[in-house]
Design a protein around this motif. Structure first.
Motif, mmCIF file in Angstrom:
data_model
loop_
_atom_site.group_PDB
_atom_site.id
_atom_site.type_symbol
_atom_site.label_atom_id
_atom_site.label_comp_id
_atom_site.label_asym_id
_atom_site.label_seq_id
_atom_site.Cartn_x
_atom_site.Cartn_y
_atom_site.Cartn_z
ATOM 1 N N VAL A 138 28.947 71.228 46.658
ATOM 2 C CA VAL A 138 28.272 71.567 47.913
ATOM 3 C C VAL A 138 26.881 72.114 47.597
ATOM 4 O O VAL A 138 26.724 72.994 46.750
ATOM 5 C CB VAL A 138 29.099 72.593 48.706
ATOM 6 N N LEU A 139 25.875 71.573 48.272
ATOM 7 C CA LEU A 139 24.535 72.066 48.033
ATOM 8 C C LEU A 139 23.671 71.965 49.279
ATOM 9 O O LEU A 139 23.950 71.190 50.194
ATOM 10 C CB LEU A 139 23.865 71.345 46.854
ATOM 11 N N PHE A 140 22.626 72.775 49.284
ATOM 12 C CA PHE A 140 21.606 72.712 50.316
ATOM 13 C C PHE A 140 20.562 71.713 49.850
ATOM 14 O O PHE A 140 19.756 71.995 48.958
ATOM 15 C CB PHE A 140 21.007 74.098 50.546
ATOM 16 N N ALA A 141 20.598 70.538 50.427
ATOM 17 C CA ALA A 141 19.797 69.424 49.929
ATOM 18 C C ALA A 141 18.369 69.476 50.447
ATOM 19 O O ALA A 141 18.120 69.755 51.629
ATOM 20 C CB ALA A 141 20.441 68.095 50.309
ATOM 21 N N THR A 142 17.453 69.180 49.539
ATOM 22 C CA THR A 142 16.040 69.004 49.876
ATOM 23 C C THR A 142 15.597 67.566 49.621
ATOM 24 O O THR A 142 14.565 67.143 50.136
ATOM 25 C CB THR A 142 15.162 69.954 49.045
ATOM 26 N N HIS A 143 16.376 66.828 48.798
ATOM 27 C CA HIS A 143 16.010 65.472 48.386
ATOM 28 C C HIS A 143 17.222 64.539 48.462
ATOM 29 O O HIS A 143 18.362 64.982 48.337
ATOM 30 C CB HIS A 143 15.506 65.461 46.938
ATOM 31 N N LYS A 144 16.949 63.275 48.643
ATOM 32 C CA LYS A 144 17.950 62.217 48.502
ATOM 33 C C LYS A 144 17.347 61.102 47.664
ATOM 34 O O LYS A 144 16.245 60.623 47.942
ATOM 35 C CB LYS A 144 18.390 61.658 49.852
ATOM 36 N N ASP A 145 18.084 60.703 46.620
ATOM 37 C CA ASP A 145 17.632 59.639 45.707
ATOM 38 C C ASP A 145 16.224 59.899 45.201
ATOM 39 O O ASP A 145 15.388 58.992 45.107
ATOM 40 C CB ASP A 145 17.730 58.278 46.383
ATOM 41 N N GLY A 146 15.940 61.168 44.885
ATOM 42 C CA GLY A 146 14.665 61.541 44.293
ATOM 43 C C GLY A 146 13.516 61.710 45.263
ATOM 44 O O GLY A 146 12.418 62.099 44.867
ATOM 45 N N GLU A 147 13.760 61.449 46.547
ATOM 46 C CA GLU A 147 12.710 61.553 47.555
ATOM 47 C C GLU A 147 12.981 62.748 48.466
ATOM 48 O O GLU A 147 14.131 63.029 48.811
ATOM 49 C CB GLU A 147 12.635 60.276 48.399
ATOM 50 N N LEU A 148 11.914 63.423 48.875
ATOM 51 C CA LEU A 148 12.043 64.527 49.815
ATOM 52 C C LEU A 148 12.677 64.024 51.106
ATOM 53 O O LEU A 148 12.373 62.929 51.583
ATOM 54 C CB LEU A 148 10.660 65.099 50.104
ATOM 55 N N LEU A 149 13.584 64.802 51.667
ATOM 56 C CA LEU A 149 14.196 64.429 52.938
ATOM 57 C C LEU A 149 13.126 64.230 54.011
ATOM 58 O O LEU A 149 12.128 64.952 54.051
ATOM 59 C CB LEU A 149 15.157 65.510 53.412
ATOM 60 N N THR A 150 13.344 63.282 54.889
ATOM 61 C CA THR A 150 12.482 63.142 56.058
ATOM 62 C C THR A 150 12.936 64.131 57.126
ATOM 63 O O THR A 150 14.057 64.656 57.092
ATOM 64 C CB THR A 150 12.553 61.718 56.623
ATOM 65 N N ALA A 151 12.068 64.352 58.101
ATOM 66 C CA ALA A 151 12.419 65.265 59.188
ATOM 67 C C ALA A 151 13.660 64.783 59.928
ATOM 68 O O ALA A 151 14.532 65.576 60.293
ATOM 69 C CB ALA A 151 11.240 65.404 60.148
ATOM 70 N N GLU A 152 13.767 63.469 60.143
ATOM 71 C CA GLU A 152 14.908 62.921 60.875
ATOM 72 C C GLU A 152 16.221 63.113 60.131
ATOM 73 O O GLU A 152 17.285 63.171 60.750
ATOM 74 C CB GLU A 152 14.693 61.431 61.150
ATOM 75 N N HIS A 153 16.152 63.224 58.818
ATOM 76 C CA HIS A 153 17.361 63.403 58.014
ATOM 77 C C HIS A 153 17.568 64.850 57.569
ATOM 78 O O HIS A 153 18.398 65.120 56.716
ATOM 79 C CB HIS A 153 17.338 62.472 56.809
ATOM 80 N N GLY A 154 16.810 65.789 58.151
ATOM 81 C CA GLY A 154 17.128 67.189 57.923
ATOM 82 C C GLY A 154 16.109 68.038 57.210
ATOM 83 O O GLY A 154 16.384 69.208 56.936
#
Length: 216
Positions: A138-154
């Motif tokens: 469990v983690l507080f995610a800032t990135h997905k697949d090496g890319e910064l999350l977009t606003a729409e994805h959190g």
């Protein structure tokens, strides 16, 4: 609003011998990452943004981080699936962020804490058993697949809980409340299952067994 992953990616074989991804019951494989949430996408204002851990903390006080302070904490990556209650599953995503265990170490709960409430923008909330929140993936995610999350994805922060349905991991997280008794969150008050295990297909509150959660 909060949507949000494990039983880690599994594999099985069909009768012809081809490797097939293992999915929880009732789920379908999703290519890509649909945008799913309730309500508008909040505007991120870093100068006003604060992350809080409060409630039944070990010391009785509140712990706060600015966005700069929180994102400076040690990061890790987790490769895990995301299972949405709307019946799509996205397999093998790499999530980068701050482990929930790091926050439990920095802001420990009192000895009698059993559950947490994760709070997000607009007052959205999702409750979790402390044992689920403390899981090593469990983690507080800032990135997905090496890319910064977009606003729409959190962006700037979303909770990833790989072994539960994705609504248990809200987008746009702003804090965690330690609780000594369970209390239902936003979707749990509106008919979703209080636990949300996709491998047991715990989608709705009418499926709950005694002990799964407080009364509605």
């Amino acid at each position: 609003m909060g949507q949000p992953l494990e039983h880690q990616s599994g594999e099985g074989r069909d009768p012809a011998g081809a490797t097939q991804p293992e999915l929880p019951p009732g789920q379908r494989l999703q290519r890509g990452w649909p945008v799913t949430h309730y309500g508008p996408v909040p505007k991120f204002r870093p100068e006003r943004w604060e992350f809080r851990v409060f409630g039944a903390t070990a010391g009785g006080g509140k712990h706060c981080w600015t966005h700069e302070e929180l994102t400076a904490l040690p990061h890790t990556t987790v490769v895990a699936d995301l299972h949405c209650v709307t019946k799509f599953s996205m397999l093998g995503a790499e999530w980068g962020g701050i482990p929930a265990r790091t926050l439990l170490d920095l802001a420990p709960p009192a000895a009698d804490v059993t559950h947490v409430m994760v709070w997000a923008e607009y007052g959205f909330s999702s409750n979790l058993r402390l044992s689920d929140f403390a899981d090593e993936q469990v983690l507080f995610a800032t990135h997905k697949d090496g890319e910064l999350l977009t606003a729409e994805h959190g962006f700037p922060l979303r909770l990833i809980v790989p072994h539960l349905y994705a609504w248990k991991g809200p987008k746009w997280v702003r804090g965690v409340e330690y609780m000594t008794a369970d209390r239902r969150g936003f979707w749990e008050e509106r008919g979703y299952h209080n636990v949300g295990d996709p491998w047991q297909e715990q989608r709705y509150s009418y499926q709950e067994e005694p002990g799964d959660g407080p009364g509605l």
